[in-house]
Motif scaffolding. Sequence first.
Motif, mmCIF file in Angstrom:
data_model
loop_
_atom_site.group_PDB
_atom_site.id
_atom_site.type_symbol
_atom_site.label_atom_id
_atom_site.label_comp_id
_atom_site.label_asym_id
_atom_site.label_seq_id
_atom_site.Cartn_x
_atom_site.Cartn_y
_atom_site.Cartn_z
ATOM 1 N N GLU A 166 2.362 1.933 -3.395
ATOM 2 C CA GLU A 166 1.266 2.322 -4.587
ATOM 3 C C GLU A 166 0.706 3.593 -4.190
ATOM 4 O O GLU A 166 0.647 4.537 -5.198
ATOM 5 C CB GLU A 166 0.155 1.384 -4.385
ATOM 6 C CG GLU A 166 0.307 0.007 -4.903
ATOM 7 C CD GLU A 166 0.933 0.140 -6.497
ATOM 8 O OE1 GLU A 166 0.505 0.918 -7.275
ATOM 9 O OE2 GLU A 166 1.728 -0.769 -6.728
ATOM 10 N N TYR A 167 0.774 3.971 -2.597
ATOM 11 C CA TYR A 167 0.451 5.517 -2.412
ATOM 12 C C TYR A 167 1.577 6.451 -3.178
ATOM 13 O O TYR A 167 1.276 7.582 -3.566
ATOM 14 C CB TYR A 167 0.159 5.609 -0.847
ATOM 15 C CG TYR A 167 0.059 6.920 -0.634
ATOM 16 C CD1 TYR A 167 -1.359 7.313 -0.435
ATOM 17 C CD2 TYR A 167 0.759 7.796 -0.090
ATOM 18 C CE1 TYR A 167 -1.516 8.557 0.191
ATOM 19 C CE2 TYR A 167 0.622 9.288 0.418
ATOM 20 C CZ TYR A 167 -0.538 9.440 0.389
ATOM 21 O OH TYR A 167 -0.944 10.613 0.780
ATOM 22 N N HIS A 221 1.303 9.506 -6.042
ATOM 23 C CA HIS A 221 1.200 10.711 -5.717
ATOM 24 C C HIS A 221 2.696 11.533 -6.041
ATOM 25 O O HIS A 221 2.911 12.475 -5.456
ATOM 26 C CB HIS A 221 1.041 10.923 -4.148
ATOM 27 C CG HIS A 221 -0.475 10.869 -3.776
ATOM 28 N ND1 HIS A 221 -1.115 9.445 -3.593
ATOM 29 C CD2 HIS A 221 -1.427 11.751 -3.466
ATOM 30 C CE1 HIS A 221 -2.142 9.600 -3.333
ATOM 31 N NE2 HIS A 221 -2.562 11.018 -3.279
ATOM 32 N N CYS A 280 0.837 -1.344 0.148
ATOM 33 C CA CYS A 280 0.067 0.009 0.121
ATOM 34 C C CYS A 280 0.859 1.283 0.090
ATOM 35 O O CYS A 280 0.524 2.171 -0.791
ATOM 36 C CB CYS A 280 -0.714 -0.018 1.178
ATOM 37 S SG CYS A 280 -2.180 -1.296 1.208
ATOM 38 N N ALA A 281 1.811 1.076 0.833
ATOM 39 C CA ALA A 281 2.845 2.390 0.765
ATOM 40 C C ALA A 281 3.344 2.687 -0.733
ATOM 41 O O ALA A 281 3.694 3.659 -0.958
ATOM 42 C CB ALA A 281 3.983 2.141 1.756
#
Length: 289
Positions: free
Chosen positions: A240-241, A245, A237-238
């Motif tokens: 992809e975040y 961004h 998740c980190a």
Amino acid sequence: MHEHPGEGLGVLLLGSLPFLAALMLYLAAAAGSRRAGRPWPVNRSVLWSTGVGAAALGFLGPVPGSFPAHMSAHLLVGMAAPLLLVLAAPVTLALRTLAVGRARRLSRLLRSPPLRLLAHPVPAGVLNTGGLWLLYTTPAAEVLGSGAGHAAVQLHFLLAGCLFTNAIIGVDPNPHRAGFALRTAVLLAALAGHGILAKYLYAYPPPGVPAGQAETGASLMYYGGALVETALITVFCAQEYARAHRGGRGAGGLVSSRASGGAAAARRPAAGPPFPRKSRRAREDRRFR
């Protein structure tokens, strides 16, 4: 035949050589990169050292005499070690420090069709989770108690775990990395398969495993595996975040920028026909006529 203590120590030292070599080669490459003016992150060296230690502990420990002991080795070798080793980015370090010719050969090897197939999330997930089902739900579980069988199973756990982890959260260069949706689907399917297998083993012990040991080992597989899986999901998740961004680009950024761009275009008045502008001299001549 009676085994002398010296023979057991010799086997242990011999078995530790691959892990010592992997550790020393990585640290030497990191030091060489630092001397060349391209510092290598210390945290990656720590990850590699810890991952090699976890793998060595699972391989070099005594041959499990119980199913819970075997499951502990599986968690170390097949789940914890791959997560740490993949995040250490060994391929990036190798490409940075190898000579140009060797780096190109390594790059060609990594782009070869067989490795590209194995590195795809679907085959990697099948090898990782499917291998567990094949091992624990068939008579193949009987090889767990032998020294050679234990080593072969551990090697499969390590390689399959590294392939799967790299396919999901690999940080090394990968021009053929699968998309977010596919990696998410494979990750969820693998986690579900691992959890369901643990519950299945709790109710239906593998061939030759007593019920009490099966319950303890299955519980260890379920709850211990959940800890590593939580770390894997967090990293995924980190990543992809950060990717979404980074520089305002990414799936969400592109959609929002297109939407805002379209709204702004709708608010702008329609542009007139592109008449050619008259020169300043022509305007002045017309003014003083």
